[in-house]
Design a protein around this motif. Structure first.
Motif, mmCIF file in Angstrom:
data_model
loop_
_atom_site.group_PDB
_atom_site.id
_atom_site.type_symbol
_atom_site.label_atom_id
_atom_site.label_comp_id
_atom_site.label_asym_id
_atom_site.label_seq_id
_atom_site.Cartn_x
_atom_site.Cartn_y
_atom_site.Cartn_z
ATOM 1 N N GLY A 192 -3.307 1.083 -8.073
ATOM 2 C CA GLY A 192 -2.427 1.817 -7.180
ATOM 3 C C GLY A 192 -2.965 2.061 -5.792
ATOM 4 O O GLY A 192 -2.224 2.505 -4.912
ATOM 5 N N SER A 193 -4.263 1.823 -5.547
ATOM 6 C CA SER A 193 -4.808 2.029 -4.210
ATOM 7 C C SER A 193 -4.161 1.066 -3.221
ATOM 8 O O SER A 193 -3.708 -0.019 -3.586
ATOM 9 C CB SER A 193 -6.327 1.840 -4.212
ATOM 10 N N LEU A 194 -4.137 1.475 -1.959
ATOM 11 C CA LEU A 194 -3.384 0.746 -0.949
ATOM 12 C C LEU A 194 -4.261 0.378 0.243
ATOM 13 O O LEU A 194 -5.174 1.118 0.619
ATOM 14 C CB LEU A 194 -2.211 1.599 -0.444
ATOM 15 N N LEU A 195 -3.982 -0.788 0.829
ATOM 16 C CA LEU A 195 -4.533 -1.167 2.121
ATOM 17 C C LEU A 195 -3.476 -0.896 3.182
ATOM 18 O O LEU A 195 -2.296 -1.184 2.985
ATOM 19 C CB LEU A 195 -4.909 -2.648 2.149
ATOM 20 N N VAL A 196 -3.905 -0.354 4.308
ATOM 21 C CA VAL A 196 -2.991 -0.044 5.401
ATOM 22 C C VAL A 196 -3.437 -0.835 6.627
ATOM 23 O O VAL A 196 -4.525 -0.612 7.161
ATOM 24 C CB VAL A 196 -2.983 1.467 5.709
ATOM 25 N N HIS A 197 -2.608 -1.766 7.057
ATOM 26 C CA HIS A 197 -2.912 -2.590 8.227
ATOM 27 C C HIS A 197 -2.175 -2.051 9.446
ATOM 28 O O HIS A 197 -1.043 -1.568 9.341
ATOM 29 C CB HIS A 197 -2.475 -4.041 7.993
ATOM 30 N N CYS A 198 -2.809 -2.174 10.598
ATOM 31 C CA CYS A 198 -2.159 -1.817 11.862
ATOM 32 C C CYS A 198 -2.620 -2.810 12.917
ATOM 33 O O CYS A 198 -3.755 -2.723 13.410
ATOM 34 C CB CYS A 198 -2.501 -0.390 12.277
ATOM 35 N N GLY A 199 -1.768 -3.780 13.244
ATOM 36 C CA GLY A 199 -2.146 -4.783 14.234
ATOM 37 C C GLY A 199 -3.336 -5.608 13.781
ATOM 38 O O GLY A 199 -3.616 -5.753 12.590
#
Length: 236
Positions: A192-199
């Protein structure tokens, strides 16, 4: 260690990650931002509170080829950004190490970094800032990077149910504001852990929980019954 970065790039990276540093005065390294020159010839700016982590990249305009790392307290991050975050100038950052002997013979000397930030290309020498900060080299930042790298190496599985606290997700808002990009969220693992991308220059990690349980299943079924599917028209 001495290197040169663009002030705007530096300010954006610090803004993006500092939300992941804690605010309590006694939290030690968890309220600091780690800055490291890596073998790839770039600076990685990292902060983590245990639940969420953020990593930003800063392009090096010039550096002496010397690897190294230092840390800034979150208050010092605000000081650097308020002093140099308003222009497109380059900043020369020099880091020197010193040891302060302790009063008790059984205590190890304290390692302290002196960080000097100096504005380049300005008349009359430009602005400068000197910060003294404790050595944080024992912090396992590589372990934080490994968790993110492992998630990036996985083939993207379907994104199922996962639970997270809104306050954790809100910490990634700074990255969106710093880089003017939307956030893109993908699974980091099978738990359930998440990666969060920004640009191109920011990636984050958020601990989350994929376990739902019977209550969640019942809730989904209740909503399914409350919002029936629209029947297709006969002959369409």
């Amino acid at each position: 260690m001495k290197f040169v970065v663009n002030a705007e790039d530096m300010s954006s990276a610090l803004r993006a990650v500092v939300a992941h540093a804690t605010t309590k005065a006694d939290d030690g390294y968890m309220r600091t931002v780690d800055l490291q020159i890596t073998e790839a010839g770039q600076m990685l700016v990292t902060a983590s509170n245990g639940s969420t982590s953020g990593v930003a990249r800063v392009r090096l305009v010039d550096f002496a080829g010397e690897l190294g790392r230092f840390a800034l307290d979150r208050d010092d991050v605000d000081l650097v950004r308020s002093t140099f975050g308003d222009g497109r100038v380059d900043l020369e950052i020099s880091v020197t190490e010193s040891r302060m002997e302790q009063t008790h013979p059984d205590e190890k000397p304290e390692v302290v970094h002196s960080v000097q930030v100096r504005e380049l290309g300005a008349m009359f020498g430009g602005r400068s800032l000197r910060i003294s900060t404790a050595d944080q080299s024992k912090r396992d930042v590589a372990g934080l990077w490994h968790a993110i790298a492992a998630g990036l190496a996985r083939k993207l599985p379907p994104l199922g149910s996962t639970a997270f606290h809104p306050a954790d997700m809100a910490k990634f808002r700074n990255a969106s504001l710093a880089y003017g990009e939307d956030l893109r969220i993908v699974p980091a693992d099978g738990f359930g852990s998440l990666l969060v991308h920004c640009g191109r220059d920011f990636v984050g990690f958020m601990n989350a929980d994929a376990r739902a349980g019977e209550e969640f299943d019942e809730t989904r079924e209740a909503w399914r019954d409350a919002l029936p599917l629209k029947l297709a028209k006969v002959g369409s």
